[in-house]
Design a protein around this motif. Structure first.
Motif, mmCIF file in Angstrom:
data_model
loop_
_atom_site.group_PDB
_atom_site.id
_atom_site.type_symbol
_atom_site.label_atom_id
_atom_site.label_comp_id
_atom_site.label_asym_id
_atom_site.label_seq_id
_atom_site.Cartn_x
_atom_site.Cartn_y
_atom_site.Cartn_z
ATOM 1 N N GLU A 48 0.844 -1.193 0.000
ATOM 2 C CA GLU A 48 0.000 0.000 0.000
ATOM 3 C C GLU A 48 0.878 1.240 0.000
ATOM 4 N N THR A 49 1.936 1.192 0.791
ATOM 5 C CA THR A 49 2.961 2.234 0.800
ATOM 6 C C THR A 49 4.317 1.547 0.959
ATOM 7 N N ALA A 51 2.060 -1.339 -6.500
ATOM 8 C CA ALA A 51 1.338 -0.509 -5.534
ATOM 9 C C ALA A 51 -0.150 -0.790 -5.607
ATOM 10 N N TYR A 107 9.409 4.384 -7.866
ATOM 11 C CA TYR A 107 9.552 5.453 -6.883
ATOM 12 C C TYR A 107 10.967 6.032 -6.948
#
Length: 219
Positions: A159-160, A179, A190
């Motif tokens: 999720e993160t 993600a 990222y």
């Protein structure tokens, strides 16, 4: 790293590469790595005959090794170079670890299942891989002793990005993971936006099992 294809004829390898290209995968270095690392050495014996099929396959501890095209998409997004230090979260069979090592990177891979860690390390040693280590540990904690890393690959969905993993990324590094987004699971890249924050770039839909916490109590 030198490897010799095993149980994989030339015709089967050509068909395998064509299947990857059919998925839109064009990175020459990554395709060469998939050509020269024998997947048959990383799957259970009963699946050797389908090792060069672009499908996910079950491995020990109730886990699954990703379909080669899935793995290739993630590795291409990571953009690995020979001078990079790479952290891989989720070793599994060690196949992805071998691909990353074949690209010339120094690889540290973290696996939560002790038996998978031992088996993957044994396979890599048998294939003459000298630039990869497999660590037994909690993937969400990363491996701070080897930080900072130029590239981090999370072979799972999140999720993160866990803070511990983000903190181990070099200032010019990148992380690739699946993600969980409102539009569904997405292959996402990222990069560090600030000292404490990451900027994300959504690349394409891609599903993956969730990243698990801790080390396995058994196995």
């Amino acid at each position: 790293m030198s490897v010799v294809p095993d149980h994989e004829g030339a015709e089967a390898r050509v068909a395998f590469l064509m299947a990857l290209r059919a998925q839109g995968l064009r990175d020459t270095d990554v395709l060469r790595a998939f050509e020269t690392v024998p997947r048959s050495r990383f799957v259970p014996r009963r699946f050797v005959d389908v090792a060069l099929t672009d499908i996910a396959l079950p491995i020990a501890c109730g886990q699954t090794t990703l379909a080669p095209s899935h793995m290739a998409m993630m590795i291409i997004a990571l953009d690995v170079r020979p001078d990079h230090r790479v952290l891989e979260i989720g070793t599994g069979s060690g196949y992805g670890t071998a691909i990353l090592a074949r690209l010339g990177a120094e690889v540290v891979s973290v696996e939560r299942y002790r038996s998978l860690q031992v088996e993957a390390a044994t396979r890599l040693e048998a294939l003459g891989v000298r630039n990869a280590r497999v660590i037994h540990g909690d993937g969400r904690a990363g491996h701070p002793a080897g930080a900072p890393y130029d590239r981090i690959l999370i072979d799972a969905s999140v999720e993160t990005i866990p803070a511990a993993i983000a903190s181990q990324l070099a200032s010019t590094g990148r992380i690739v993971a699946v993600a969980q987004t409102p539009a569904g699971p997405m292959l996402t890249r990222y990069a560090r936006a600030t000292t404490h924050d990451l900027a994300s770039e959504t690349l394409r839909p891609l599903a993956s099992p969730p990243l698990m916490t801790g080390v396995a109590a058994a196995l």
